[in-house]
Design an enzyme around this catalytic site. Structure first.
Site, PDB file in Angstrom:
ATOM      1  N   TYR A   1       0.836  -1.208   0.000  1.00 30.63           N
ATOM      2  CA  TYR A   1       0.000   0.000   0.000  1.00 30.63           C
ATOM      3  C   TYR A   1       0.876   1.265   0.000  1.00 30.63           C
ATOM      4  O   TYR A   1       0.478   2.310  -0.507  1.00 30.63           O
ATOM      5  CB  TYR A   1      -0.979  -0.026   1.172  1.00 30.63           C
TER       6      TYR A   1
ATOM      7  N   LYS B   1      -3.307   8.428   2.658  1.00 37.00           N
ATOM      8  CA  LYS B   1      -4.545   8.237   3.428  1.00 37.00           C
ATOM      9  C   LYS B   1      -4.399   8.787   4.851  1.00 37.00           C
ATOM     10  O   LYS B   1      -5.371   9.279   5.432  1.00 37.00           O
ATOM     11  CB  LYS B   1      -4.934   6.748   3.470  1.00 37.00           C
TER      12      LYS B   1
HETATM   13  P1  NAP Z   1     -12.167   3.699  -8.648  1.00 31.54           P
HETATM   14  O1  NAP Z   1     -13.481   3.249  -9.127  1.00 31.54           O
HETATM   15  O2  NAP Z   1     -11.002   3.482  -9.548  1.00 31.54           O
HETATM   16  O3  NAP Z   1     -12.262   5.226  -8.216  1.00 31.54           O
HETATM   17  C1  NAP Z   1     -11.113   6.070  -8.066  1.00 31.54           C
HETATM   18  C2  NAP Z   1     -11.469   7.366  -8.706  1.00 31.54           C
HETATM   19  O4  NAP Z   1     -10.435   8.353  -8.555  1.00 31.54           O
HETATM   20  C3  NAP Z   1     -11.671   7.195 -10.206  1.00 31.54           C
HETATM   21  O5  NAP Z   1     -12.916   7.711 -10.573  1.00 31.54           O
HETATM   22  C4  NAP Z   1     -10.524   8.013 -10.784  1.00 31.54           C
HETATM   23  O6  NAP Z   1     -10.831   8.549 -12.041  1.00 31.54           O
HETATM   24  C5  NAP Z   1     -10.427   9.099  -9.769  1.00 31.54           C
HETATM   25  N1  NAP Z   1      -9.241   9.935  -9.975  1.00 31.54           N
HETATM   26  C6  NAP Z   1      -7.937   9.567 -10.037  1.00 31.54           C
HETATM   27  N2  NAP Z   1      -7.170  10.631 -10.313  1.00 31.54           N
HETATM   28  C7  NAP Z   1      -8.009  11.706 -10.424  1.00 31.54           C
HETATM   29  C8  NAP Z   1      -7.818  13.091 -10.685  1.00 31.54           C
HETATM   30  N3  NAP Z   1      -6.611  13.619 -10.904  1.00 31.54           N
HETATM   31  N4  NAP Z   1      -8.912  13.887 -10.720  1.00 31.54           N
HETATM   32  C9  NAP Z   1     -10.147  13.400 -10.525  1.00 31.54           C
HETATM   33  N5  NAP Z   1     -10.392  12.089 -10.272  1.00 31.54           N
HETATM   34  C10 NAP Z   1      -9.330  11.262 -10.231  1.00 31.54           C
HETATM   35  O7  NAP Z   1     -11.807   2.960  -7.269  1.00 31.54           O
HETATM   36  P2  NAP Z   1     -12.514   2.932  -5.840  1.00 31.54           P
HETATM   37  O8  NAP Z   1     -11.962   1.731  -5.178  1.00 31.54           O
HETATM   38  O9  NAP Z   1     -13.971   3.124  -5.964  1.00 31.54           O
HETATM   39  O10 NAP Z   1     -11.832   4.178  -5.121  1.00 31.54           O
HETATM   40  C11 NAP Z   1     -12.576   5.234  -4.543  1.00 31.54           C
HETATM   41  C12 NAP Z   1     -11.952   5.666  -3.238  1.00 31.54           C
HETATM   42  O11 NAP Z   1     -12.114   4.607  -2.285  1.00 31.54           O
HETATM   43  C13 NAP Z   1     -10.454   5.952  -3.297  1.00 31.54           C
HETATM   44  O12 NAP Z   1     -10.158   7.052  -2.458  1.00 31.54           O
HETATM   45  C14 NAP Z   1      -9.856   4.687  -2.721  1.00 31.54           C
HETATM   46  O13 NAP Z   1      -8.555   4.884  -2.194  1.00 31.54           O
HETATM   47  C15 NAP Z   1     -10.871   4.398  -1.656  1.00 31.54           C
HETATM   48  N6  NAP Z   1     -10.812   3.042  -1.096  1.00 31.54           N
HETATM   49  C16 NAP Z   1     -10.888   1.963  -1.919  1.00 31.54           C
HETATM   50  C17 NAP Z   1     -10.816   0.687  -1.375  1.00 31.54           C
HETATM   51  C18 NAP Z   1     -10.856  -0.518  -2.273  1.00 31.54           C
HETATM   52  O14 NAP Z   1     -10.418  -1.588  -1.827  1.00 31.54           O
HETATM   53  N7  NAP Z   1     -11.359  -0.426  -3.482  1.00 31.54           N
HETATM   54  C19 NAP Z   1     -10.692   0.519   0.010  1.00 31.54           C
HETATM   55  C20 NAP Z   1     -10.643   1.646   0.828  1.00 31.54           C
HETATM   56  C21 NAP Z   1     -10.703   2.903   0.261  1.00 31.54           C
HETATM   57  P3  NAP Z   1     -10.388   7.725 -13.377  1.00 31.54           P
HETATM   58  O15 NAP Z   1     -10.587   6.274 -13.184  1.00 31.54           O
HETATM   59  O16 NAP Z   1     -11.303   8.320 -14.345  1.00 31.54           O
HETATM   60  O17 NAP Z   1      -8.948   8.033 -13.549  1.00 31.54           O
END
Ligand code: NAP
Length: 266
Positions: free
Chosen positions: A166, A173
């Site tokens: 990570y 985070k």
């Molecule tokens: P996701 O669907 O890939 O979402 C991440 C988003 O961040 C995407 O829409 C991406 O856009 C966007 N992003 C990246 N760079 C950006 C920028 N410069 N400007 C605007 N948007 C940007 O994945 P997710 O898992 O749902 O992630 C959402 C949140 O949950 C994140 O903060 C992640 O760290 C958190 N989280 C995820 C998990 C997990 O296991 N999945 C666990 C805990 C927390 P594009 O794809 O269009 O680049």
């Protein structure tokens, strides 16, 4: 076990008349999309953002599927795009009630190499997109929330513990969680609440950049008290709590939606 909002206590239009900005829908597996669907079922008017034209093609059909017509560009690294987003929302909506910040990014290389070899540029990039962006968004939102509002962001246990692979994202985070507390303290007098949901691992686009994610999921389900992985719908339910009046006395919190994993010992 139901993890969606169907058949639950929800579905009574608890967000009718509310305007919600959602940043971070990449596809139908995104955590932000599950939250958007739940908000829409509850009657919210939602604005979705996309990073660039190529990604707009993925976001627009999703928006159309829930009758959402407010779809705007926003790269959170650009002050100009953030300014334009909030100016556009002000002219379309006047005010905003809630914001879902669900955005994170780190260079894949920086997640693969040993943490001590993280590049300066990679460190700055991860912190800028994944942590500073919340501050940038909240600062601009204040003006559009004259009677208060609720802002949520997504975090992960890697903020507190050194979780394998990570790396720099854990540091980002940690900065994000601290920013939640400082923003909550700053904006509380304006009745704007700021909270974070710390989700367990979920298979999404962002997660696919983390090496050995499949193994992480399997180990997680085995060890978590609820003996399963977290689903997007679990996070969406808690998001509705934070975004609604149900959490009116709660701000600056990090709440775990992780099937209890974080309470377990080694
Ligand atoms: P996701 O669907 O890939 O979402 C991440 C988003 O961040 C995407 O829409 C991406 O856009 C966007 N992003 C990246 N760079 C950006 C920028 N410069 N400007 C605007 N948007 C940007 O994945 P997710 O898992 O749902 O992630 C959402 C949140 O949950 C994140 O903060 C992640 O760290 C958190 N989280 C995820 C998990 C997990 O296991 N999945 C666990 C805990 C927390 P594009 O794809 O269009 O680049």
């Amino acid at each position: 076990m139901s993890t969606s909002t169907e058949g639950s206590m929800y579905g009574n239009g608890m967000f009718a008349g509310k305007k919600v900005l959602v940043l971070g829908v990449a596809n139908n597996k995104s955590i932000a999309w599950a939250i958007t669907e739940s908000l829409s079922k509850e009657g919210a008017t939602v604005c979705l953002t996309y990073l660039n034209e190529a990604l707009e093609k993925r976001v627009r059909p999703l928006a159309e599927s829930i009758g959402c017509t407010d779809v705007l560009p926003c790269d959170v690294q650009s002050d100009e795009e953030l300014d334009n987003l909030f100016a556009e929302l002000e002219s379309r909506w006047g005010t905003i009630d809630c914001i879902v910040h669900s955005v994170a990014f780190a260079d894949r290389e920086d997640l693969q190499r040993p943490f001590s070899e993280t590049s300066r540029a990679g460190f700055q990039l991860a912190l800028d997109i994944s942590a500073y962006s919340l501050v940038a968004v909240a600062g601009r939102a204040k003006k559009l929330m004259p009677e208060g509002g609720s802002i949520i962001t997504m975090t992960y246990l890697g903020a507190l513990r050194a979780i394998e692979n990570y790396n720099v994202m854990g540091v980002a985070k940690a900065a994000l969680e601290s920013s939640v507390r400082y923003l909550a303290a700053d904006l509380g007098a304006s009745n704007i609440r700021v909270n974070a949901i710390s989700a367990g691992p979920i298979k999404t686009l962002a997660a696919s950049g983390i090496p050995q994610f499949k193994q992480l999921l399997a180990a997680f389900a085995e060890k978590a008290p609820l003996k399963r992985n977290v689903e997007q719908g679990d996070v969406a339910k808690t998001a509705l709590y934070f975004l609604s009046d149900l959490s009116s006395g709660v701000t600056g919190e990090v709440t775990y939606v992780d099937c209890g994993y974080s309470i377990t010992g080694t």
